[in-house]
Design an enzyme around this catalytic site. Structure first.
Site, mmCIF file in Angstrom:
data_model
loop_
_atom_site.group_PDB
_atom_site.id
_atom_site.type_symbol
_atom_site.label_atom_id
_atom_site.label_comp_id
_atom_site.label_asym_id
_atom_site.label_seq_id
_atom_site.Cartn_x
_atom_site.Cartn_y
_atom_site.Cartn_z
ATOM 1 N N GLY A 19 -15.886 14.898 17.966
ATOM 2 C CA GLY A 19 -14.847 16.276 18.868
ATOM 3 C C GLY A 19 -14.245 16.921 18.746
ATOM 4 N N GLY A 24 -10.345 16.682 21.397
ATOM 5 C CA GLY A 24 -10.238 16.746 20.307
ATOM 6 C C GLY A 24 -8.654 17.486 19.577
ATOM 7 N N LYS A 67 -15.702 24.532 16.387
ATOM 8 C CA LYS A 67 -14.805 24.116 16.293
ATOM 9 C C LYS A 67 -14.150 23.385 15.187
ATOM 10 C CE LYS A 67 -15.423 24.098 21.584
ATOM 11 N NZ LYS A 67 -15.668 23.797 22.240
ATOM 12 N N ASN A 113 -20.135 13.840 26.488
ATOM 13 C CA ASN A 113 -21.518 13.481 26.920
ATOM 14 C C ASN A 113 -22.060 12.175 26.961
ATOM 15 O OD1 ASN A 113 -23.498 13.540 24.804
ATOM 16 N ND2 ASN A 113 -21.877 15.081 24.607
ATOM 17 N N LEU A 114 -22.689 10.876 27.457
ATOM 18 C CA LEU A 114 -23.043 10.190 27.509
ATOM 19 C C LEU A 114 -23.669 10.053 26.584
ATOM 20 C CD1 LEU A 114 -22.869 7.346 29.573
ATOM 21 C CD2 LEU A 114 -24.466 8.274 30.573
ATOM 22 N N CYS A 156 -21.235 -1.723 27.528
ATOM 23 C CA CYS A 156 -21.452 -3.579 28.638
ATOM 24 C C CYS A 156 -20.813 -3.019 29.607
ATOM 25 C CB CYS A 156 -19.762 -4.094 28.247
ATOM 26 S SG CYS A 156 -19.805 -5.273 26.645
ATOM 27 N N CYS A 168 -38.056 16.245 48.207
ATOM 28 C CA CYS A 168 -38.274 16.787 49.325
ATOM 29 C C CYS A 168 -36.692 17.029 49.703
ATOM 30 C CB CYS A 168 -38.529 15.818 50.041
ATOM 31 S SG CYS A 168 -37.887 14.491 50.608
#
Lengths: 639, 332
Positions: A19, A24, A67, A113-114, A156, A168
């Site tokens: 990153g 970063g 980047k 991001n995960l 973990c 809905c």
């Protein structure tokens, strides 16, 4: 602190940064100043204008460039003699395999991001390289250290998972502005301008519709564009609401919405345009881009438009799409940087909000919600980068007694703005760093293998190129180097119902799934279940996996990629390309709102501070510890 | 030396250009805060690894103008923790720290005016200070800090005063906002007006140590000992070294006796660390202190969010970033 040994450790270190974004840029600068001289940096992204307020290595003239590369050049100006190796690439690329990771003494994440975080976590575990992980949002941030066998791994602890909204709520009973945004963006916008073959729940609830013969959203041949726009308006904001009102049961305990027809919103007619597109000189170099705001003379994105203005923007934006961007219709996906798309979605969400008595929002705010835009400031990133380097130096010296995870808080807790906490031990039941099996409840008689792979193995377990075995039988493999007949066979299996696979998957079957790139293998015990309710929209429930949590200290309020959506921004750092394969169906339940993630982070941080305990109260070396959680049993002091 | 146009949106609305550039941070602190920021004028006296971090942060954030004061000619030592000075003598040779840093900072954000003020901070006169809303002093003697703080307080307008110093892995920030009223966000989301009254630096450091809570960070005392010693032997900050250890410990004993503090409250190893630091700054600590000060100044200018009252400490050895309120009973 033994200064000499720190210096030696720094000099000898080979560091991988993932990153080159908000964190970063700060991290690369601080590493270089601290004496690090062999730094590799991976980032897929290119520079955007909205990065420039904090990613200080970049200038306006760099917009559009890599980047990683621009960051390297900027650092070399003040440290010309160090080695920085940039990779303009996705960290999930097979180039960055376990052997690649093994070359480094420590890995430092500045991700957003995960998905990418989990991927890097697995590679670090497999390569046995320590990982320093980080995240920021607004004034909040945190740094954690993950060393295999010594501290917990990144996975973990349960992570907050994408906020999902029941279908809905979006289609019939919105109660928050975000519901209106999701409706406008993922249903209406997708229906009108996106892939016509996609499933779309837009009309699903309207009773007695006769749309089976003709699609009301299709523009008829030679239909006047203004007429068409008004017809769509009346259909979605008027007719559909009225039809929904017919279902008394729905409104028993709810405020009834008002249908809005164009004649109510704009009683004086539509033509009345208060602005004039010619005299408005925009300083931005994008006057050629069609914009309903510009056409209508609306200038302030912070202003909340009236219902009439929203209606004008809606009609104008719809018209502009057909007049100026007709070629794109059918292929459009919502993108927060697409001005006209943001205008359309803002207006549509606001009109729907008026219908349901929900407060209206400005374009600026709507864009933030629709694009999942992160709150980001330079100062938090700078602080977090400093903390990462401090931890990295400890890791390089093997000073594991002193590893800390540190929270950067907005409001002091026990006088502290920066709060160090002892890292936790590995979670013995973590499916990533231990070998605990997972349990999947699924209807084996109706569910296809494809759904299990996409919704569970890829989406939830974060595997990139999975291989699936039922007992000793290989039923699916992804990746390069497959023989054509094998590939065809696996493709066939994908479409098969679980019980019909060559090795049938039944109640009690054990699946083994594996990702060679991540060197991650886990077992899934299958439990057959017939029925799933609306709160389980996947039609499957995975246990033993970190699901949504309320009271957990987690590293960040992050979310998963929104499939096929424009790349979304999350926590600061770089934005890895997390978009999934084209044509993949988007699911409402995977769409979430950044504001709520932000709140989640706040909650998690608050929990961290309020339930923390100070050990050795009178000593200098106060340590903060979390209350013992009997369920997890892993929050032990490291000794 | 003009760095281009000042914040163009200082009057009225932000321009489209500003909205695009500052999008992500406006989402944190709002449009009004951004407008206030673009009208603020900040003076920094003393350019070093810590203050350049601060300068970078507020230039990126879009402060109205930033003035740098440091006539010292750049030497090789200055390159250590400084990413604004290219390591090329043909560029920095013979030029002042303020000049070289100014040149690099201008690049960071064309919408902010960055300029150099020449002169000696210890001789700053009050009228000169009226040009600024915020003054940051670093690497100055106690005498100079007290002098500038006192001058800020004598002006008819409120001038926020900050002193910041990094000693290798330790750091200190002092804040004097005089009277500060701001909007506080409550956990539920509603807002509330808050008023804070700050003591001057003189008032704060005059508080007898035996009046302070026992848990007051040791760095507070150690820093007072050091600056007191430097003042008594007329040394510039950072020029005291390990060889002064015995004399510094004697001074510490003196001070502890006078203010009835048990000497053991100030660990000798901590004094030793501060002395061996000399002028050295640890870059990660510079980033942390410069980040904290940056957000403090942004909060105070925008009158939004809790500000530090009135000391902040960071020590990389324990990783804590701690706020101390001294005197503890002062009105808030």
């Amino acid at each position: 602190m033994a200064a000499a040994s720190s210096e030696e450790a720094i000099k000898a270190a080979k560091v991988l940064m993932v990153g080159a974004g908000g964190i970063g840029c700060e991290l690369l600068k601080t590493l270089a100043l601290s004496g690090f001289s062999d730094i590799h940096i991976i980032d897929l992204d290119t520079i955007e204008v909205s990065n420039l307020n904090r990613q200080f290595l970049f200038r306006r003239s760099h917009v559009g460039q890599s980047k990683a590369k621009v960051a390297r050049d900027a650092i070399l100006k003040f440290r010309p003699n160090i080695s920085i190796t940039p990779y303009h690439a996705n960290v999930k690329d097979s180039l960055f395999n376990v052997d690649f990771f093994k070359k480094f003494n420590v890995v430092l994440n500045g991700l957003d991001n995960l998905d990418a975080r989990r991927h890097v976590n697995r590679l670090c575990l497999a390569a046995e390289v320590p990982l320093v992980e980080s995240g920021t949002t607004g004034f909040l941030g945190q740094v954690t250290v993950h060393v295999k066998g010594k501290t917990e791994c990144y996975e973990c602890q349960p992570k907050p998972v994408p906020k999902s909204y029941p279908v809905c709520t979006i289609t019939s009973t919105p109660s928050k502005f975000v519901h209106c945004i999701v409706w406008a963006k993922d249903l209406l916008f997708a229906k009108l301008f996106g892939d016509k073959n996609q499933d779309n729940d837009l009309n699903v609830r309207s009773k007695d519709d006769n749309s089976s013969k003709t699609d009301v959203f299709e523009r008829n041949v030679d239909e006047d564009i203004e007429k068409y726009a008004q017809r769509i308006y009346d259909h979605v904001f008027g007719y559909n609401i009225e039809a929904a009102l017919g279902n008394e049961e729905t409104w028993r305990n709810r405020r009834r919405p008002n249908p809005i027809y164009i004649r109510d919103a704009l009683p004086e007619g539509v033509v009345q345009q208060n602005g004039c597109s010619q005299d408005h000189k925009n300083e931005e170099p994008e006057p050629s881009e069609p914009s309903a705001m510009v056409s209508l003379g609306l200038r302030n994105p912070q202003e909340i438009w009236s219902l009439a203005d929203n209606s004008r923007v809606f009609l104008e934006a719809l018209k502009l799409f057909f007049e100026k961007r007709e070629k794109e219709i059918g292929n459009l996906i919502f993108d927060k940087d697409d001005q006209l798309a943001v205008e359309f979605v803002t207006a549509a969400a606001n009109i729907r909000a008026s219908s349901f008595g929900i407060p209206l929002h400005s374009l600026f705010e709507a864009k933030g919600v629709a694009g999942n835009i992160v709150h980001a400031v330079a100062t938090t990133n700078a602080i977090i980068a400093g903390l990462i380097v401090i931890e990295a130096i400890k890791v390089l010296k093997g000073d594991y007694q002193n590893y800390r995870m540190t929270y950067c808080l907005e409001h002091p807790s026990r006088k502290m703005l920066l709060m160090p906490v002892e890292p936790f031990e590995p979670n013995k039941s973590c499916y990533v760093c231990s070998e605990t099996p997972l349990v999947l409840e699924v209807n084996t008689k109706t569910t296809k293998l494809r759904e299990v792979i996409e919704k569970v193995i890829k989406s939830k377990l974060g595997m990139n190129l999975p291989l699936v075995m039922v007992g000793a039988t290989l039923v699916f493999e992804d990746g390069e180097g497959l023989e054509p007949d094998e590939a065809a066979n696996y493709a066939l299996n994908l479409e098969k119902i679980l019980v019909e696979l060559p090795a049938p998957v039944l109640n009690g079957t054990k699946l083994t799934v594996e990702d060679f790139q991540q060197e991650l293998k886990c077992s899934i015990n299958i439990k057959h279940r017939d029925e799933f309710d609306e709160k389980e929209p996947d039609g499957m429930v995975l246990a033993g996996w970190s699901g949504p949590v309320d009271k957990q200290v987690t590293s960040n309020g992050e979310k998963k990629p929104v499939p096929s959506a424009s790349r979304t921004e999350e926590l600061d750092g770089t934005a890895e390309d997390i978009s999934e394969k084209p044509g993949m169906k988007r699911k409402l339940n995977e769409i979430l709102e950044s504001k709520e993630n932000f709140d989640a982070l706040q909650t998690s941080l608050d929990v961290g501070s309020s339930s923390a305990q100070v050990v050795d109260d009178d000593e200098d070396e106060d340590l903060i510890m979390f209350d013992e959680d009997p369920k997890q049993g892993k929050k032990k002091r490291l000794q | 030396m003009d760095g281009g146009g000042a914040g163009a949106g200082a009057e009225g609305e932000l321009t489209a250009q500003e909205t695009a550039l500052y999008d992500r941070q406006i989402r944190v602190w709002g449009v009004d805060a951004q407008k206030r920021l673009s009208k603020a004028h900040v003076l920094v006296c003393g350019m070093n690894g810590t203050t350049i971090e601060f300068c970078k942060n507020i230039v990126l954030a879009g402060v109205g103008s930033l003035s740098l004061m440091d006539d010292h000619i750049v030497t090789e030592d200055d390159l250590n923790a400084n990413f604004l000075i290219p390591p090329d003598e043909s560029i920095y040779g013979g030029r002042s720290r303020a000049e070289v840093c100014c040149e690099s900072l201008k690049d960071f954000n064309p919408m902010v005016r960055v300029s150099v003020e020449t002169g000696d901070p210890s001789l700053i006169d009050g009228e000169f200070l009226d040009k600024f809303d915020t003054v940051v002093v670093s690497h100055a003697s106690l005498k100079t800090k007290l002098f500038i703080n006192d001058n800020c307080r004598k002006r008819s307008k409120r001038i926020a005063f900050y002193a910041i110093d990094c000693k290798d892995s330790c750091g200190e920030i002092f804040v004097d906002l005089q009277e500060h009223s701001y909007v506080q966000k409550k956990p539920g989301g509603e807002t509330e007006q808050q008023e804070l009254t700050y003591p001057s630096l003189q008032e704060a450091i005059s508080v007898p140590w035996n009046n302070l809570p026992r848990k007051t960070t040791k760095l507070y005392f150690a820093m007072r000992v050091l600056e007191n010693y430097e003042l008594s032997v007329e040394r510039s900050p950072g020029e005291t070294t390990l060889s002064d250890m015995p004399a510094v410990l004697a001074r510490m004993k003196d001070m502890c006796d006078k203010m009835s503090l048990n000497e053991s409250q100030i660990p000798a190893p901590l004094i030793e660390r501060l002395l061996s630091a000399g002028k050295k700054e640890h870059p990660p600590v510079c980033a942390i202190l410069g980040g904290i000060l940056g957000q403090e100044v942004i909060k105070s200018i925008s009158c939004k969010g809790d500000t530090i009252k009135n000391f902040f400490y960071f020590d990389a050895a324990d990783g804590k970033g701690v706020i101390e309120n001294i005197p503890p009973n002062s009105a808030n």
